[in-house]
Design a protein around this motif. Structure first.
Motif, PDB file in Angstrom:
ATOM      1  N   PHE A   7       8.626   0.751   3.990  1.00  0.00           N
ATOM      2  CA  PHE A   7       9.799   0.906   3.142  1.00  0.00           C
ATOM      3  C   PHE A   7       9.755   2.243   2.428  1.00  0.00           C
ATOM      4  O   PHE A   7       8.732   2.601   1.835  1.00  0.00           O
ATOM      5  N   GLY A   8      10.845   2.968   2.482  1.00  0.00           N
ATOM      6  CA  GLY A   8      10.995   4.194   1.716  1.00  0.00           C
ATOM      7  C   GLY A   8      11.679   3.852   0.412  1.00  0.00           C
ATOM      8  O   GLY A   8      12.817   3.373   0.411  1.00  0.00           O
ATOM      9  N   ASP A  53      11.038  -0.937 -11.931  1.00  0.00           N
ATOM     10  CA  ASP A  53      12.008  -1.365 -10.921  1.00  0.00           C
ATOM     11  C   ASP A  53      11.409  -1.260  -9.519  1.00  0.00           C
ATOM     12  O   ASP A  53      11.640  -2.130  -8.675  1.00  0.00           O
ATOM     13  N   GLN A  54      10.657  -0.224  -9.284  1.00  0.00           N
ATOM     14  CA  GLN A  54      10.019  -0.024  -7.982  1.00  0.00           C
ATOM     15  C   GLN A  54       9.035  -1.156  -7.702  1.00  0.00           C
ATOM     16  O   GLN A  54       8.996  -1.675  -6.585  1.00  0.00           O
ATOM     17  N   CYS A  93      11.276  -6.543  -0.851  1.00  0.00           N
ATOM     18  CA  CYS A  93      10.638  -6.270   0.446  1.00  0.00           C
ATOM     19  C   CYS A  93      10.128  -7.544   1.125  1.00  0.00           C
ATOM     20  O   CYS A  93      10.414  -7.768   2.308  1.00  0.00           O
ATOM     21  N   PRO A  94       9.403  -8.428   0.413  1.00  0.00           N
ATOM     22  CA  PRO A  94       8.982  -9.674   1.066  1.00  0.00           C
ATOM     23  C   PRO A  94      10.172 -10.527   1.517  1.00  0.00           C
ATOM     24  O   PRO A  94      10.105 -11.201   2.542  1.00  0.00           O
ATOM     25  N   ASN A  95      11.259 -10.469   0.747  1.00  0.00           N
ATOM     26  CA  ASN A  95      12.457 -11.216   1.117  1.00  0.00           C
ATOM     27  C   ASN A  95      13.029 -10.721   2.451  1.00  0.00           C
ATOM     28  O   ASN A  95      13.529 -11.514   3.250  1.00  0.00           O
ATOM     29  N   LEU A  96      12.945  -9.436   2.709  1.00  0.00           N
ATOM     30  CA  LEU A  96      13.401  -8.882   3.984  1.00  0.00           C
ATOM     31  C   LEU A  96      12.468  -9.256   5.142  1.00  0.00           C
ATOM     32  O   LEU A  96      12.910  -9.448   6.272  1.00  0.00           O
ATOM     33  N   LEU A  97      11.186  -9.358   4.867  1.00  0.00           N
ATOM     34  CA  LEU A  97      10.199  -9.668   5.898  1.00  0.00           C
ATOM     35  C   LEU A  97      10.140 -11.159   6.239  1.00  0.00           C
ATOM     36  O   LEU A  97       9.762 -11.537   7.352  1.00  0.00           O
ATOM     37  N   PHE A  98      10.512 -11.998   5.294  1.00  0.00           N
ATOM     38  CA  PHE A  98      10.332 -13.444   5.434  1.00  0.00           C
ATOM     39  C   PHE A  98      10.985 -14.045   6.680  1.00  0.00           C
ATOM     40  O   PHE A  98      10.338 -14.835   7.385  1.00  0.00           O
ATOM     41  N   THR A 125       0.849  -1.177   0.000  1.00  0.00           N
ATOM     42  CA  THR A 125       0.000   0.000   0.000  1.00  0.00           C
ATOM     43  C   THR A 125       0.886   1.229   0.000  1.00  0.00           C
ATOM     44  O   THR A 125       1.760   1.359   0.860  1.00  0.00           O
ATOM     45  N   GLY A 126       0.654   2.122  -0.964  1.00  0.00           N
ATOM     46  CA  GLY A 126       1.379   3.383  -0.988  1.00  0.00           C
ATOM     47  C   GLY A 126       0.839   4.321   0.081  1.00  0.00           C
ATOM     48  O   GLY A 126      -0.369   4.518   0.189  1.00  0.00           O
ATOM     49  N   LEU A 127       1.744   4.881   0.881  1.00  0.00           N
ATOM     50  CA  LEU A 127       1.334   5.782   1.953  1.00  0.00           C
ATOM     51  C   LEU A 127       1.691   7.230   1.656  1.00  0.00           C
ATOM     52  O   LEU A 127       1.507   8.097   2.507  1.00  0.00           O
ATOM     53  N   GLY A 128       2.208   7.496   0.469  1.00  0.00           N
ATOM     54  CA  GLY A 128       2.619   8.841   0.096  1.00  0.00           C
ATOM     55  C   GLY A 128       4.061   9.107   0.498  1.00  0.00           C
ATOM     56  O   GLY A 128       4.650   8.388   1.302  1.00  0.00           O
TER      57      GLY A 128
END
Length: 108
Positions: free
Chosen positions: A37-38, A46-47, A55-60, A2-5
């Motif tokens: 994540f910023g 790429d984003q 990002c999921p790899n960091l959370l796993f 989810t984009g938070l701005g």
């Protein structure tokens, strides 16, 4: 995700583990691990790849540890979830989206 701005994104990784014995559910463990994540200075494609795989790899590892603890503290034999290749899953999701198929799900 989810984009938070302001180039900030919330990414939530959901892991569901279902153990069945003789077609009956012995236990079900579900964990949602989230991170903020910023992400700035990348092309849109790429984003999307960063959000979908990096990002999921960091959370796993955190979600895997919680699943392991839930199972063991519930009195069941230890369970260690094997590593997941999120980059390959993201690539497969992109391929299926391009061809009009369903997104992949990991079952083990």
């Amino acid at each position: 995700a989810t984009g938070l701005g302001n180039d900030l994104y919330e990414v939530v990784l959901t892991l569901t583990l279902t153990c069945t014995i003789n077609e009956r559910t012995a236990y079900l463990a579900e964990v949602q691990q989230a991170g903020l994540f910023g992400i700035a200075g990348f092309a849109e494609a790429d984003q999307a790849g960063i959000i979908g795989s990096y990002c999921p790899n960091l959370l796993f590892p955190y979600a895997r540890q919680v699943i392991s603890s839930l199972v063991q503290e519930g009195g069941f034999p230890p369970f260690l979830l094997q590593p997941i290749n999120f980059e390959a899953l993201y690539a497969e999701q992109q391929r299926r989206t391009a061809t009009g198929g369903e997104a992949p799900q990991l079952n083990s």
